[in-house]
Design a protein around this motif. Structure first.
Motif, PDB file in Angstrom:
ATOM      1  N   ARG A 186      29.468  48.384 -15.172  1.00  0.00           N
ATOM      2  CA  ARG A 186      29.649  46.959 -15.405  1.00  0.00           C
ATOM      3  C   ARG A 186      30.548  46.377 -14.318  1.00  0.00           C
ATOM      4  NH1 ARG A 186      30.861  46.833 -21.958  1.00  0.00           N
ATOM      5  NH2 ARG A 186      28.874  47.767 -22.605  1.00  0.00           N
ATOM      6  N   GLY A 187      30.293  45.127 -13.986  1.00  0.00           N
ATOM      7  CA  GLY A 187      31.134  44.422 -13.033  1.00  0.00           C
ATOM      8  C   GLY A 187      31.758  43.211 -13.699  1.00  0.00           C
ATOM      9  N   ALA A 188      32.968  42.860 -13.284  1.00  0.00           N
ATOM     10  CA  ALA A 188      33.662  41.691 -13.830  1.00  0.00           C
ATOM     11  C   ALA A 188      34.663  41.189 -12.807  1.00  0.00           C
ATOM     12  CB  ALA A 188      34.362  42.036 -15.137  1.00  0.00           C
ATOM     13  N   THR A 189      34.921  39.882 -12.857  1.00  0.00           N
ATOM     14  CA  THR A 189      35.916  39.280 -11.975  1.00  0.00           C
ATOM     15  C   THR A 189      37.175  39.000 -12.782  1.00  0.00           C
ATOM     16  OG1 THR A 189      34.225  38.283 -10.577  1.00  0.00           O
ATOM     17  CG2 THR A 189      36.435  37.335 -10.474  1.00  0.00           C
ATOM     18  N   ILE A 190      38.297  39.587 -12.346  1.00  0.00           N
ATOM     19  CA  ILE A 190      39.575  39.444 -13.037  1.00  0.00           C
ATOM     20  C   ILE A 190      40.600  38.971 -12.023  1.00  0.00           C
ATOM     21  CG2 ILE A 190      41.369  40.638 -14.346  1.00  0.00           C
ATOM     22  CD1 ILE A 190      39.216  42.596 -15.284  1.00  0.00           C
ATOM     23  N   GLN A 191      41.208  37.822 -12.304  1.00  0.00           N
ATOM     24  CA  GLN A 191      42.170  37.218 -11.383  1.00  0.00           C
ATOM     25  C   GLN A 191      41.578  37.091  -9.977  1.00  0.00           C
ATOM     26  OE1 GLN A 191      45.920  39.291 -11.625  1.00  0.00           O
ATOM     27  NE2 GLN A 191      46.384  38.507 -13.642  1.00  0.00           N
ATOM     28  N   SER A 192      40.322  36.614  -9.934  1.00  0.00           N
ATOM     29  CA  SER A 192      39.589  36.337  -8.688  1.00  0.00           C
ATOM     30  C   SER A 192      39.182  37.594  -7.932  1.00  0.00           C
ATOM     31  CB  SER A 192      40.410  35.426  -7.759  1.00  0.00           C
ATOM     32  OG  SER A 192      40.713  34.204  -8.402  1.00  0.00           O
ATOM     33  N   LEU A 193      39.396  38.778  -8.497  1.00  0.00           N
ATOM     34  CA  LEU A 193      39.010  40.017  -7.831  1.00  0.00           C
ATOM     35  C   LEU A 193      37.758  40.594  -8.488  1.00  0.00           C
ATOM     36  CD1 LEU A 193      42.491  41.762  -7.447  1.00  0.00           C
ATOM     37  CD2 LEU A 193      41.187  40.533  -5.682  1.00  0.00           C
ATOM     38  N   PRO A 194      36.675  40.840  -7.724  1.00  0.00           N
ATOM     39  CA  PRO A 194      35.480  41.473  -8.281  1.00  0.00           C
ATOM     40  C   PRO A 194      35.702  42.975  -8.449  1.00  0.00           C
ATOM     41  CG  PRO A 194      35.144  40.982  -5.961  1.00  0.00           C
ATOM     42  CD  PRO A 194      36.498  40.443  -6.320  1.00  0.00           C
TER      43      PRO A 194
ATOM     44  N   PRO B 177      28.536  39.500  -7.135  1.00  0.00           N
ATOM     45  CA  PRO B 177      29.790  39.759  -6.396  1.00  0.00           C
ATOM     46  C   PRO B 177      30.139  41.238  -6.277  1.00  0.00           C
ATOM     47  CG  PRO B 177      30.100  38.163  -8.200  1.00  0.00           C
ATOM     48  CD  PRO B 177      28.790  38.829  -8.420  1.00  0.00           C
ATOM     49  N   TYR B 178      29.251  42.142  -6.781  1.00  0.00           N
ATOM     50  CA  TYR B 178      29.644  43.540  -6.921  1.00  0.00           C
ATOM     51  C   TYR B 178      28.763  44.468  -6.071  1.00  0.00           C
ATOM     52  CZ  TYR B 178      31.481  40.982 -10.862  1.00  0.00           C
ATOM     53  OH  TYR B 178      32.094  40.024 -11.634  1.00  0.00           O
ATOM     54  N   LEU B 179      28.329  43.980  -4.912  1.00  0.00           N
ATOM     55  CA  LEU B 179      27.445  44.792  -4.093  1.00  0.00           C
ATOM     56  C   LEU B 179      28.142  46.036  -3.563  1.00  0.00           C
ATOM     57  CD1 LEU B 179      28.002  44.214  -0.743  1.00  0.00           C
ATOM     58  CD2 LEU B 179      27.282  41.969  -1.512  1.00  0.00           C
ATOM     59  N   LEU B 180      29.469  45.964  -3.338  1.00  0.00           N
ATOM     60  CA  LEU B 180      30.187  47.142  -2.847  1.00  0.00           C
ATOM     61  C   LEU B 180      30.164  48.273  -3.863  1.00  0.00           C
ATOM     62  CD1 LEU B 180      33.322  45.566  -1.103  1.00  0.00           C
ATOM     63  CD2 LEU B 180      31.257  46.480  -0.036  1.00  0.00           C
ATOM     64  N   GLN B 181      30.229  47.919  -5.146  1.00  0.00           N
ATOM     65  CA  GLN B 181      30.272  48.943  -6.186  1.00  0.00           C
ATOM     66  C   GLN B 181      28.879  49.414  -6.606  1.00  0.00           C
ATOM     67  OE1 GLN B 181      31.774  45.947  -6.314  1.00  0.00           O
ATOM     68  NE2 GLN B 181      33.915  46.137  -6.968  1.00  0.00           N
TER      69      GLN B 181
ATOM     70  N   ILE C 125      46.592  42.156 -21.841  1.00  0.00           N
ATOM     71  CA  ILE C 125      46.727  41.947 -20.402  1.00  0.00           C
ATOM     72  C   ILE C 125      46.745  40.470 -20.087  1.00  0.00           C
ATOM     73  CG2 ILE C 125      45.544  42.262 -18.188  1.00  0.00           C
ATOM     74  CD1 ILE C 125      44.625  44.960 -19.129  1.00  0.00           C
ATOM     75  N   GLY C 126      46.014  39.709 -20.896  1.00  0.00           N
ATOM     76  CA  GLY C 126      45.934  38.269 -20.702  1.00  0.00           C
ATOM     77  C   GLY C 126      44.811  37.897 -19.759  1.00  0.00           C
ATOM     78  N   GLY C 127      44.312  36.684 -19.918  1.00  0.00           N
ATOM     79  CA  GLY C 127      43.248  36.200 -19.059  1.00  0.00           C
ATOM     80  C   GLY C 127      41.878  36.582 -19.570  1.00  0.00           C
ATOM     81  N   VAL C 128      40.882  36.354 -18.716  1.00  0.00           N
ATOM     82  CA  VAL C 128      39.485  36.561 -19.086  1.00  0.00           C
ATOM     83  C   VAL C 128      38.773  37.302 -17.969  1.00  0.00           C
ATOM     84  CG1 VAL C 128      37.306  35.399 -19.580  1.00  0.00           C
ATOM     85  CG2 VAL C 128      39.429  34.503 -20.546  1.00  0.00           C
ATOM     86  N   ALA C 129      37.903  38.241 -18.367  1.00  0.00           N
ATOM     87  CA  ALA C 129      37.001  38.865 -17.413  1.00  0.00           C
ATOM     88  C   ALA C 129      35.766  37.975 -17.333  1.00  0.00           C
ATOM     89  CB  ALA C 129      36.633  40.272 -17.873  1.00  0.00           C
TER      90      ALA C 129
END
Length: 522
Positions: free
Chosen positions: A122-130, A76-80, A99-103
């Motif tokens: 590193r890439g991670a999805t947080i609150q549906s945002l890559p 999901p991180y091709l832009l970066q 912050i809460g939630g999960v990467a």
């Protein structure tokens, strides 16, 4: 002739134990799939040196998986990372602290070249945002050619703003030495190798409302590399702070026994009522390719867009009963499953109810409390207040209990009944009135009628016989609070407006007969 043979032997010996040099061609590239095993075996991983022999042949496989090296286009991180990374490696999900939630969907991205293997971020999805953390400077893992005695060091850092949530930051240093060469033997085989030791002093930080919360991630990496094998022949990672081994991986062939007991799962709760949503969570080892959940009996539906092939499905059960849950997994070239019989119990909601043998016992008289709750409770807890003067003859967690009261007074009784769906509480205030033996109410006779009962500001008394009658009202302590002489056989209205609300005994004496009844003022 002997001299020539001796020379050949010495030459062959030196060749068989020759030092090797690791190049980029010996390391993984995008789209490689390399199988590795893990082990819980203990062995000496610190000893090293020139022309050293590491014999790890006795270690036992624990689990196994396939390491995939994904092109940035497949993440999901091709832009970066499309322009600055060769491949990405999946990592475990990470919690985000305050912050809460999960990467989730975490990747480590590498750039490879003839000069070095470098972690670029590193890439991670947080609150549906890559999101991507791009390092500047970058983390040089291996600098080619890797030969015995090579040393290098450097620093790395990167951060990513999460708008109103805060900032994720990673920074650290790496110091690397090729501190050994020789031969290594594992269950996979025997290889000429070099041993690389990297000391990584890293701190991951979560900056929230202007305050940084450091999460130390310092470690020591011991890596044995061989020509053309791409994946480490052995890799041991040790936590620098605790000296505990956090992982041991080694290149291997497919071993079916490694997948036994890989499949594992949990539920956020194993009991509930019809209509509850229960989440099943995959806890399996490694990175399965597919998931398949089987639940029996079939009186359930999947919720929140999940299905039988979701990693963590949500399930709503539509009927009571016990449900068995099975998780089946597939890996690269392997499979495993696990079944938990009668794992989840769905019950009717429990409704707590009870009765007792006598609500107006004498002191030291045994009172029997009987559960009549619905919903098939499986546990009970009784509480009687005040606790002074209460003796539980059979404990207070049985379904039905026996109690003696050693002091007079009003007692409230509470029952908590529980089943798999939860609990329910019923409380009866001032339910038990314990009386001195001398004024314990007797069985009523047909001397009079009292009404209404419960009463408010008055109570009517209708005598059934002619003649003078004496009416007395006692409080819970046996004290006279009202006395009146009655002469009419018809209704006599007794004013109770000035009496405190509560429990009393009303008594009629006439013609050497006596009638006592409980009177409630509310």
């Amino acid at each position: 002739m002997k001299i020539k043979l001796l020379s050949v032997f010495v030459l062959l010996s030196s060749v068989s134990m020759a030092q090797i040099s690791i190049l980029n061609a010996d390391m993984p590239q995008a789209n490689d799939n390399l199988r590795y095993s893990t082990t819980a075996s203990t062995f000496d991983y610190t000893s090293t040196g020139a022309n050293y022999t590491w014999d790890f042949s006795s270690i036992k496989v624990q689990n196994q998986d396939v390491q995939k090296y994904f092109s940035p286009l497949q993440t999901p991180y091709l832009l970066q990372f499309l322009s600055n990374a060769s491949y990405g490696i999946p990592q475990s999900n990470q919690g985000l602290g305050p912050i809460g939630g999960v990467a989730s969907n975490v990747y480590m991205f590498y750039k490879t070249s003839s000069a070095a293997q470098i972690i670029v971020g590193r890439g991670a999805t947080i609150q549906s945002l890559p999101l991507g953390i791009v390092y500047a400077p970058k983390d040089t893992v291996f600098k080619y050619p890797l030969t015995f005695g090579s040393t290098y060091s450097g620093s790395f850092s990167g951060e990513q703003s999460l708008a109103t949530l805060g900032t994720l930051k990673q920074a650290g240093t790496r110091s690397t030495t090729v501190d050994g060469w020789g031969k290594i033997t594992t269950p996979y085989g025997t290889f000429d190798c070099i041993r690389v030791k990297s000391i990584v002093d890293e701190t991951d930080s979560i900056i929230f409302n202007g305050f940084g919360i450091p999460l130390p991630n310092s470690k020591i990496e011991y890596t044995w590399l061989a020509k053309t094998e791409k994946y480490p022949i052995m890799e041991v990672v040790v936590n620098s702070l605790t000296s505990a081994v956090t992982s041991i991986k080694y290149k291997d062939i497919y071993r079916p026994e490694a997948y036994v007991n890989n499949a594992n799962f949990s539920a956020n709760k194993v009991g509930g009522k019809i209509g509850d949503t229960i989440t099943l969570s995959n806890k399996s080892f490694g990175i399965p390719k597919t998931f398949n959940w089987t639940i029996t009996p079939g009186t359930y539906v999947f919720a929140a867009g999940s299905s039988a092939t979701s990693e963590n499905p949500k399930v709503i059960f539509t009927a009571t009963g016990k449900y068995s849950v099975k998780l089946s997994l597939t890996y690269e070239g392997a499979a495993d499953d696990t079944l938990r019989t009668d794992y989840i119990t769905i019950s009717e909601p429990v409704v707590a109810k009870f009765a007792c043998s006598n609500v107006m016992p004498a002191i030291n008289e045994t009172v029997y409390f009987t559960d009549s709750s619905t919903g098939n409770p499986t546990s009970w807890k009784w509480a009687i207040t005040p606790t002074t003067g209460v003796i539980y003859l059979s404990g207070n967690i049985a379904q039905n209990i026996q109690v003696q009261f050693t002091q007079k007074g009003n007692y409230s009784v509470q029952l908590t009944a529980t089943n798999a769906s939860g609990n329910n509480i019923v409380k009866k205030d001032n339910y038990i009135q314990v009386w001195p033996t001398s004024i314990k109410p007797v069985e009523p006779v047909a001397l009079a009628k009292f009404f209404p009962n419960p009463a408010k500001n008055f109570v009517s008394v209708e005598l059934s016989q002619s003649g003078i009658a004496e009416l007395t009202i006692y409080n819970i302590l046996g004290q006279t609070v009202l006395h009146k002489t009655l002469e009419n056989t018809s209704q006599n209205q007794i004013n109770t407006e000035d009496l405190p609300r509560g429990m009393y005994v009303i008594e009629i004496k006439q013609n050497k007969q006596k009638l006592s009844e409980r009177l409630i003022l509310e």
